[in-house]
Design an enzyme around this catalytic site. Structure first.
Site, short mmCIF file in Angstrom:
data_model
loop_
_atom_site.label_atom_id
_atom_site.label_comp_id
_atom_site.label_asym_id
_atom_site.label_seq_id
_atom_site.Cartn_x
_atom_site.Cartn_y
_atom_site.Cartn_z
N ARG A 262 0.80 -1.23 0.00
CA ARG A 262 0.00 0.00 0.00
C ARG A 262 0.83 1.28 0.00
O ARG A 262 0.29 2.36 0.19
CB ARG A 262 -0.98 0.00 1.18
CG ARG A 262 -0.31 -0.02 2.55
CD ARG A 262 -1.38 -0.02 3.60
NE ARG A 262 -0.84 0.27 4.92
CZ ARG A 262 -1.59 0.58 5.96
NH1 ARG A 262 -2.90 0.66 5.82
NH2 ARG A 262 -1.06 0.82 7.13
N GLU A 405 -6.22 2.49 6.39
CA GLU A 405 -6.33 3.93 6.51
C GLU A 405 -6.30 4.58 5.12
O GLU A 405 -5.45 4.26 4.31
CB GLU A 405 -5.16 4.43 7.36
CG GLU A 405 -5.08 5.92 7.47
CD GLU A 405 -3.68 6.44 7.11
OE1 GLU A 405 -3.62 7.46 6.42
OE2 GLU A 405 -2.69 5.80 7.51
N SER A 408 -5.86 10.80 6.77
CA SER A 408 -5.33 11.21 8.05
C SER A 408 -5.61 12.69 8.15
O SER A 408 -5.37 13.42 7.19
CB SER A 408 -3.84 10.95 8.05
OG SER A 408 -3.44 10.66 9.35
#
Length: 482
Positions: A262, A405, A408
């Site tokens: 990723r 995720e 952020s």
């Protein structure tokens, strides 16, 4: 030599150098439907496959995600020389064919256009492919696992990426990048509707954006500059300059030697920053609503693409709630501890724990998308606003898709004094971030924002397992080409 009565009906065209303006409409493969039955049309497409069978030649013609069967048979329209010519054309060559659209009795399962076939009357080569292809397209779209059983080849990732121009022609790649274009468009449209302004920020900068080490240095005349790790400083400056709500779409550079599924060294950042009135949750709500609008738009407008990708990489449809689930970091830690994970309350989440948390949240709340709020201050960047009631926590958040995720963000410190203290606490050279801190000396509205990775959103929405599949020409520590 027998006379070739069809010799004017096939052949290799001279290279198109814009010699003439032909008033000829070309029908797209995806528009070949039963409504066009018995019409005589021209199509431009690639030869996906061809096989000769006695006096007949079957071709599968492909354009983008769409394929159609075409048939040439020796008869009054086609000579046997013409059929032989068609049978010998190399795969991936681009051809113009004139044909009659015919309905078929039995669905053609192997093509996207299942209800019609083309009966070819003329066939001309526009651009010939070399006979030896670096990879076979049918191998490149074979579902994982299917190849192994039947001893058929699948194509490994480096071969694909080394020959990306061919790999991008596959139905799967076509679908992935059309959907990715949709993510960008939905992001822009939603934010513009909310009154955001799109900004452009410089990528060559004088100091590292995040104050960190993972930054690329570039020579800049007699001195050095850096590639931006984030548009952070500039989007915040725009808030200080009263633009209120801004977003940008552009490349972000991270010099991390991470060879994971990723991480990329250059990715596309979808960045948001907005002033709020009294509470940073106003911003979380705007961002989550933007994500929900993107998910809905993809679901409603890109079913064809989603189904195409699913054929090769099956996955569950992406689930989300309205309003979006928001969990506090403490609750997440409690859920993980209850599942047997040993971790401190103020420890950052490891990737395996993020994944596990994603599964726990899915079981409990049935959603693939959620926000984790109130991270420990110690694990966030220096410019993060501390929590007013508990100095160990912060007004910061991450958003997750399928347990990974994708965003952020945080309320930023908009006070020069506090910002200086926090930078010193993180041992950051104040000289290097002077311009950043100075931005807040002349009155700054409270504001918050976040950054989203386009490739990750595309990957996780489609349930893919490697970000290189959703980056057109990926850059990682080991790859700089093509």
């Amino acid at each position: 030599v027998c006379f070739d009565f069809a010799k004017d009906r096939y052949g290799i065209c001279p290279m198109v150098q814009s010699q003439q303006k032909l008033d000829r409409a070309l029908v797209r493969v995806q528009d070949l439907t039963p409504e066009k039955a018995e019409q005589q049309i021209w199509v431009r497409a690639r030869i996906h496959t061809s096989r000769a069978k006695g006096k007949q030649c079957f071709l599968v013609l492909r354009h983008q995600q769409f394929t159609v069967q075409a048939l040439l048979a020796v008869g009054e329209r086609a000579s046997k020389q013409m059929v032989k010519f068609a049978a010998n054309l190399t795969k991936e060559s681009i051809i113009d064919v004139e044909a009659v659209v015919k309905k078929v009795e039995q669905k053609i399962e192997s093509c996207s256009q299942q209800d019609v076939e083309l009966h070819v009357e003329r066939i001309f080569v526009i651009s010939q492919s070399e006979a030896r292809l670096p990879l076979q397209l049918e191998d490149a779209v074979r579902p994982e696992g299917e190849g192994d059983e039947e001893g058929r080849a699948t194509v490994n990732q480096d071969t694909r990426l080394d020959n990306r121009v061919i790999d991008l022609r596959t139905t799967t790649s076509q679908a992935i990048f059309r959907l990715q274009s949709g993510v960008c468009q939905l992001f822009r449209d939603t934010l513009i509707n909310k009154g955001f302004v799109e900004i452009q920020t410089p990528k060559i900068i004088s100091a590292a954006s995040e104050g960190g080490a993972n930054v690329f240095t570039v020579s800049y005349f007699k001195t050095s500059a850096y590639l931006a790790q984030s548009p952070q400083l500039y989007k915040q400056m725009c808030i200080c300059a009263d633009f209120d709500k801004v977003f940008c779409v552009g490349p972000v550079f991270r010099a991390e030697d991470s060879n994971t599924h990723r991480h990329l060294t250059e990715f596309v950042g979808l960045d948001i920053e907005m002033a709020f009135n009294y509470h940073y949750h106003e911003v979380i709500d705007s961002i989550t609503d933007t994500m929900v609008q993107i998910f809905k738009g993809l679901r409603d407008r890109f079913q064809t693409e989603i189904q195409t990708v699913n054929k090769q990489y099956p996955s569950e449809p992406f689930k989300f709630l309205e309003p979006t689930l928001r969990l506090e970091y403490k609750e997440a830690v409690a859920m993980l501890k209850a599942a047997g994970v040993e971790m401190g309350d103020e420890e950052d989440l490891s990737t395996p724990n993020e994944k596990l948390l994603g599964r726990l949240v899915k079981e409990k709340y049935d959603t693939d998308f959620y926000v984790l709020d109130k991270y420990p201050l110690a694990v966030r960047p220096f410019y993060t606003m501390p929590d007013p009631n508990n100095p160990k926590y912060s007004n910061s958040y991450d958003m997750f898709m399928r347990g990974e995720e994708i965003l952020s963000g945080a309320q930023r410190i908009h006070d020069a004094q506090l910002l200086t203290e926090r930078a010193m606490h993180h041992s950051i050279d104040l000289e290097k971030i002077k311009a950043y801190i100075d931005s807040f000396r002349y009155g700054a509205p409270p504001h918050a924002g976040g950054g989203i990775g386009l490739e990750r959103v595309t990957m996780l929405y489609l349930g893919l397992h490697n970000v290189r599949q959703t980056s057109m020409f990926p850059r990682d520590p080991k790859r700089l080409t093509p």
